[in-house]
Design a protein around this motif. Structure first.
Motif, short mmCIF file in Angstrom:
data_model
loop_
_atom_site.label_atom_id
_atom_site.label_comp_id
_atom_site.label_asym_id
_atom_site.label_seq_id
_atom_site.Cartn_x
_atom_site.Cartn_y
_atom_site.Cartn_z
N PRO A 97 38.79 29.13 42.47
CA PRO A 97 39.18 29.51 40.97
C PRO A 97 40.31 29.20 40.16
CG PRO A 97 37.87 30.47 42.92
CD PRO A 97 38.77 29.96 43.11
N ARG A 124 40.79 31.33 38.19
CA ARG A 124 41.35 33.05 37.65
C ARG A 124 42.78 32.60 39.06
NH1 ARG A 124 40.82 38.06 38.00
NH2 ARG A 124 40.66 38.92 35.69
N ASP A 125 42.33 32.26 40.25
CA ASP A 125 42.96 32.61 41.53
C ASP A 125 44.04 31.14 41.57
OD1 ASP A 125 41.03 34.78 41.68
OD2 ASP A 125 40.08 34.00 43.18
N TYR A 148 39.25 35.39 30.20
CA TYR A 148 39.13 35.55 31.29
C TYR A 148 40.35 35.85 32.63
CZ TYR A 148 36.61 35.81 35.99
OH TYR A 148 35.81 36.00 36.59
N ASP A 173 36.81 44.19 43.46
CA ASP A 173 37.59 42.55 41.96
C ASP A 173 37.01 42.65 41.07
OD1 ASP A 173 35.76 41.43 43.06
OD2 ASP A 173 37.21 40.27 44.39
N GLU A 183 36.14 40.14 40.02
CA GLU A 183 35.12 38.90 39.71
C GLU A 183 33.67 39.80 40.49
OE1 GLU A 183 35.97 35.33 41.65
OE2 GLU A 183 33.98 36.13 42.69
N VAL A 218 31.36 41.77 36.98
CA VAL A 218 31.40 41.07 36.64
C VAL A 218 29.97 39.89 37.23
CG1 VAL A 218 31.27 37.78 35.55
CG2 VAL A 218 34.16 39.68 35.48
N LEU A 219 30.27 40.24 38.28
CA LEU A 219 28.38 39.80 38.70
C LEU A 219 27.63 41.10 37.79
CD1 LEU A 219 29.68 38.92 42.12
CD2 LEU A 219 28.38 37.95 40.56
N VAL A 235 31.55 33.33 31.92
CA VAL A 235 32.12 33.87 32.68
C VAL A 235 31.59 33.14 34.11
CG1 VAL A 235 33.49 35.36 34.72
CG2 VAL A 235 33.40 35.35 31.97
N GLY A 258 31.92 30.49 36.45
CA GLY A 258 31.63 31.09 38.13
C GLY A 258 30.62 29.78 38.62
N ASP A 308 30.91 28.60 42.76
CA ASP A 308 30.06 29.58 43.57
C ASP A 308 28.75 31.06 43.50
OD1 ASP A 308 29.77 32.78 43.12
OD2 ASP A 308 32.09 32.88 43.86
N PHE A 339 27.26 33.53 41.23
CA PHE A 339 27.26 33.33 40.59
C PHE A 339 26.15 31.42 39.83
CE2 PHE A 339 31.53 34.60 40.12
CZ PHE A 339 31.46 35.93 38.50
#
Lengths: 215, 215
Positions: free
Chosen positions: A36, A38-39, B37, B62, B64, B67-68, B119, B123, B128, B131
């Motif tokens: 990702p 972000r990472d 982000y 975290d 993320e 955000v979820l 975001v 994702g 992911d 997401f």
DNA sequence: TCGGTAAGCTGACGGCATGACAGGACAAGT
DNA sequence: ACTTGTCCTGTCATGCCGTCAGCTTACCGA
């Protein structure tokens, strides 16, 4: 045309320097594909390139800066997309053919560069003007070509007066880009690749000409 | 239905706890709207909420994870989008009206939640599954409704047999989402808001019915 | 051949974010 | 007042960020 490649502190980069710089960009590209956004950390990119973080900062101000470079490369390759629309006919069977090839080519282009394009899209959506400019640059060949086609049909009275060629073209291109980004999402909800493409082509054809295609 | 709110280490959250938790979510939402982000840090969210980073990690694994949570809230609000398509007619003038209201409502919804939706989109595009699932959940009311409408017209013989309702609906929804995300990009390239909407409505109408609208 | 100069790279460092824990503050019931 | 369980934070080890001085390497003219 493109001024000399320079390091952050102003030195001009020689052969070796350009090589490591490019290697860093390549490794960053790979990282963007595998983790990702972000990472993605500078230290990881440096490690992968077999160098140190300090070296990375010699060539780029930060990860974002490096991403912009990669995106710029992609923007240059975008010329190939022009072929998909330049001087094509949108009438009759030929028009349907044009739509199909455009969809096919666009999806392929996006698939090949999906990681970086994803990030460009994000940056643009977040309001970063540098990314927004790059995005329009990348999409502009297809965009303006479609826009011209609509305008031409319009001038011949084959498309309604109150259609805005730029708006339609922009929306269609945005659609193609979005669908390309989320291809997995489609296949997951039961839409197969094979049936996705002709339906996209149909929408593009409808949007440009306002009529059903003659296949 | 929604099980009790729990902290990361398993305790059940009381009134006070839920309040700070919500405050953290709100502050995170704000931060997502105002900064990229990639640059949103736990410590900033905590500071904004008048608490400490450690508190944040009590409620979320975290950024993320938080955000979820927010995205899940948005997914619940998506019901309002259902009204834009449920039981609407796609025939004649009423159909054109339907298309216009759908575009209007969708763009408004997206504008109101653009930061978080951005975001989620990222994702999902990155593969992911959490997401991706949320994205389909958010879009599903509009998506399945459009899909049903196309299927219905198809069963009446008003739309070609070889059209895939799911593919068309998915593509149209993706288009609306993408355009909403990049509205600034349009206005920057000379397409005004006012002319964007009717052209989007036109494309939606064309996609669903396969015909030009009667206005 | 031999400096001289600029390019190229890195170790090391202060600063900051992360994530975990233990312990103190607080509210509510008894 | 005491107990209990919730709630918050100080603190700490760890790891990344971004910078700098300084070392090595390549190139070039004399």
């Amino acid at each position: 045309m493109t001024g000399q490649v320079r390091t952050v502190d102003g030195r001009v980069a020689g052969r070796r320097g350009q090589a490591t710089r490019q290697k860093l960009l390549d490794c960053l590209s790979e990282m963007l594909s595998s983790s990702p956004y972000r990472d993605v950390k500078v230290i990881d990119v440096a490690r992968k390139a077999g160098t140190s973080p300090a070296t990375f900062y010699q060539y780029f101000p930060d990860v974002e800066g490096a991403v912009l470079e990669i995106a710029d490369e992609v923007a240059s390759e975008t010329a190939e997309l022009t072929e998909l629309t330049q001087g094509r006919s949108w009438v009759g069977k030929a028009g349907w053919q044009t739509a199909q090839e455009l969809v096919e080519g666009f999806l392929e282009f996006w698939r090949r560069n999906d990681a970086i394009l994803r990030v460009v899209d994000l940056g643009a959506a977040e309001g970063d003007k540098r990314f927004a400019k790059l995005r329009t640059k990348i999409l502009s060949p297809v965009n303006s070509s479609l826009s011209n086609s609509v305008a031409e049909l319009q001038s011949k009275g084959r498309v309604d007066k109150d259609v805005s060629p730029a708006a339609v073209a922009g929306a269609l291109v945005a659609m193609l880009a979005a669908v390309a980004s989320h291809q997995k999402g489609f296949t997951q909800s039961g839409v197969k690749q094979a049936e996705l493409k002709p339906n996209l082509a149909l929408l593009v054809y409808l949007g440009v000409t306002g009529k059903k295609p003659t296949k």
